[in-house]
Scaffold this active site. Structure first.
Site, short mmCIF file in Angstrom:
data_model
loop_
_atom_site.label_atom_id
_atom_site.label_comp_id
_atom_site.label_asym_id
_atom_site.label_seq_id
_atom_site.Cartn_x
_atom_site.Cartn_y
_atom_site.Cartn_z
N PRO A 1 0.57 -1.58 -0.15
CA PRO A 1 -0.23 0.39 0.12
C PRO A 1 0.89 1.50 0.11
O PRO A 1 1.56 1.81 0.66
CB PRO A 1 -0.29 0.01 1.37
CG PRO A 1 -0.62 -1.36 2.14
CD PRO A 1 0.62 -2.22 1.09
N GLU A 2 0.77 2.45 -0.55
CA GLU A 2 1.17 3.22 -1.50
C GLU A 2 0.29 4.62 -1.06
O GLU A 2 -1.06 4.56 -1.05
CB GLU A 2 2.27 3.60 -2.39
CG GLU A 2 3.29 2.12 -2.92
CD GLU A 2 4.04 2.27 -3.48
OE1 GLU A 2 3.73 3.28 -4.30
OE2 GLU A 2 3.88 1.34 -4.37
#
Length: 275
Positions: free
Chosen positions: A2-3
């Site tokens: 997850p960015e």
DNA sequence: AAGCGGTCCTGTGTGC
DNA sequence: TGCACACAGGACCGCT
């Protein structure tokens, strides 16, 4: 992984579900997940609190609770935070369950156990070092072309490494850094202080455009990522270079190359992104 | 003092 | 077929 776009999507989907709900109880199966305070204190503090709003800062998710408390979650590599009915099947590697007063649950699962959860008073958010040292948000008004150019020229690091540095700019990870550099047509091993004003301007726009597209497509699911409702993202279908070694570049048909830069796989087009 | 490499973790893919 | 092992990487820490 997850960015920024993935965490933003989780923030939006989860907020629609849990805003206004109160915590009935919490169950913790992996004590080291809770960075702050202790496990028992975490449960006691959390119980009875109401979720007021959610925020994202870099790759951190901040859940604002009543009594001035904030739950700070970092999903690292494989963390998932999902709102579900209490009767839903339990995913493997579920480490934290928060029982909500609508009969549903918010569950945290994490195959690789790298993620962290903290619960602190809003006035003590600065105690979380990673959060404290975050750089500017890419969509902040203060993040401007001039600011970026100045920052680039005050370092002489390889650009890919700098884009991954959360104290330089908050929210980019390995996938979006590669996509940003491709969009900006800059070689990932270019030194930051060697960038021209024109290149810096392209980089500025590429950062905002790529992240915007990532959010619009609800994030990238290469393997583990799902949003707050358990849905995969779509941006993996739109990636131009990341994870596409030996596939033709969408612009010039040159094969995409993979390099290792500071321990990370880096994908780029050797023609479009020549030094 | 910036920058590199080791560490934490487990599932997956590869090679023999 | 089954085993062993390299690899994936975000943040942090320690070393140079």
């Amino acid at each position: 992984m997850p960015e920024l776009p993935e965490v933003e999507t989780i923030k939006r989907t989860l907020e629609a579900r849990i805003k206004g709900l109160s915590v009935v109880s919490a169950e913790i199966f992996l004590p080291k997940l809770i960075r702050m305070p202790g496990v028992e204190e975490f449960k006691a503090l959390l119980t009875g609190r109401k979720f007021l709003s959610l925020e994202r800062r870099g790759k951190y998710l901040l859940l604002r609770l009543s009594h001035g408390l904030v739950m700070v979650i970092h999903l690292r590599m494989t963390g998932r935070l999902v709102y579900l009915p209490a009767s839903a099947d339990m995913a493997p590697h579920t480490h934290l369950i928060i029982n909500l007063d609508d009969g549903c649950q918010m569950r945290y699962s994490d195959i690789r156990r790298f993620g962290t959860v903290s619960l602190v008073p809003a006035s003590e958010l600065d105690k979380l070092s990673g959060l404290r040292s975050l750089g500017k948000e890419p969509f902040d008004r203060e993040f401007t072309r001039g600011y970026l150019l100045k920052q680039l020229h005050s370092h002489r690091v390889i650009l890919k490494t700098l884009l991954l540095d959360q104290s330089f700019i908050a929210g980019l990870g390995n996938i979006y850094a590669d996509e940003v550099l491709f969009r900006a047509r800059i070689h990932p091993q270019q030194r930051s202080n060697m960038l021209t004003q024109r290149q810096s301007a392209r980089l500025f726009h590429a950062i905002r455009e790529v992240l915007t597209e990532g959010i619009e497509n609800r994030g990238t699911t290469l393997r583990d990522y799902v949003d707050g409702e358990g849905m995969a993202g779509n941006y993996q279908n739109l990636l131009k270079v990341h994870n596409r070694e030996n596939q033709p570049c969408s612009v010039c048909s040159t094969n995409i190359v993979r390099l290792r830069i500071s321990g990370r796989s880096t994908y780029f087009c050797p023609y479009c992104q020549r030094m």
